[in-house]
Design a protein around this motif. Sequence first.
Motif, mmCIF file in Angstrom:
data_model
loop_
_atom_site.group_PDB
_atom_site.id
_atom_site.type_symbol
_atom_site.label_atom_id
_atom_site.label_comp_id
_atom_site.label_asym_id
_atom_site.label_seq_id
_atom_site.Cartn_x
_atom_site.Cartn_y
_atom_site.Cartn_z
ATOM 1 N N ILE A 1 1.169 -1.672 -0.018
ATOM 2 C CA ILE A 1 -0.378 0.476 -0.112
ATOM 3 C C ILE A 1 0.798 1.046 0.292
ATOM 4 O O ILE A 1 0.686 2.267 -0.512
ATOM 5 N N THR B 1 0.834 3.749 -3.056
ATOM 6 C CA THR B 1 0.205 5.066 -2.945
ATOM 7 C C THR B 1 1.244 6.494 -2.395
ATOM 8 O O THR B 1 0.697 7.876 -2.632
ATOM 9 N N LEU C 1 -6.782 5.118 3.664
ATOM 10 C CA LEU C 1 -5.365 4.736 2.596
ATOM 11 C C LEU C 1 -5.973 3.297 1.711
ATOM 12 O O LEU C 1 -5.765 3.314 1.024
ATOM 13 N N LYS D 1 -7.928 4.884 -1.304
ATOM 14 C CA LYS D 1 -6.470 4.906 -1.969
ATOM 15 C C LYS D 1 -5.607 4.237 -2.371
ATOM 16 O O LYS D 1 -5.767 4.802 -3.812
ATOM 17 N N VAL D 2 -5.040 2.887 -2.304
ATOM 18 C CA VAL D 2 -4.795 1.620 -3.021
ATOM 19 C C VAL D 2 -5.942 1.223 -3.727
ATOM 20 O O VAL D 2 -5.456 0.885 -5.060
ATOM 21 N N ASN E 1 -7.957 3.236 -5.752
ATOM 22 C CA ASN E 1 -8.182 4.069 -6.753
ATOM 23 C C ASN E 1 -6.891 3.826 -7.947
ATOM 24 O O ASN E 1 -7.201 4.266 -8.678
ATOM 25 N N VAL E 2 -5.367 3.617 -6.692
ATOM 26 C CA VAL E 2 -4.315 3.564 -8.245
ATOM 27 C C VAL E 2 -5.125 2.143 -9.107
ATOM 28 O O VAL E 2 -4.050 2.790 -9.747
ATOM 29 N N GLU F 1 2.252 6.967 0.234
ATOM 30 C CA GLU F 1 2.034 7.590 1.713
ATOM 31 C C GLU F 1 3.109 7.239 2.511
ATOM 32 O O GLU F 1 3.860 6.249 2.614
#
Length: 210
Positions: A35, A39, A67, A70-71, A73-74, A41
Amino acid sequence: MAGLRAPKAGSARDTQMRIDSSFDPVEARKCLEWIREMTGENFNTDVGPEKYKVVENFWRVLRDGILLCKVLNVAVPDHIKCNFNSPTFRPTGNPQFQSARERERIELFNRKLEEFGVSPDNCFLVDCLYERTNLWQVAASIRALGTEYESRPSFTGMRWWPRKSEVNPRVFSQEVLNAGNTIINLQYGTNKGATAAGLNFGKKRMIMKE
């Protein structure tokens, strides 16, 4: 919330202990590292070898669902991505609203997983993460997302996860299929050569005159 619930007892406690024992710290650390790589992050992924520290860190990092989304969306196409401008992702000073929105994010993550092609069996219930009742299943879902993402033809990066199994159909000619009809499958049994010769069950009846 998890800290406000009464501790489990009896069979429920035994069940929870079995679930907790299945948690793999190495797998959980790998999920967090993936992750972070995806991301960009910055968060801690290595808290030492103690299992309870890994469990606590895994839960605290992922608990609010940010998180995870977010991952997601990637990895997923644009039409599946989460909308970070929606009220679900807006901060709030109300603890009740905040808790509800964190749960909504986790539920949204799982719903988007299924849209992406991940089997529902590989998704998890909100309480598995939010109430930390089954963190092993959370790690399994992250692994399933990574596997699905890396199985797409457009993926060209470094692989983190095992390859997804692929369909490998077999096509036989009618001649080959008909040849199977001439063979007696021993799974069904056969009476070929069956005979009662030599059978001797029990002792012979002895009739004696007095």
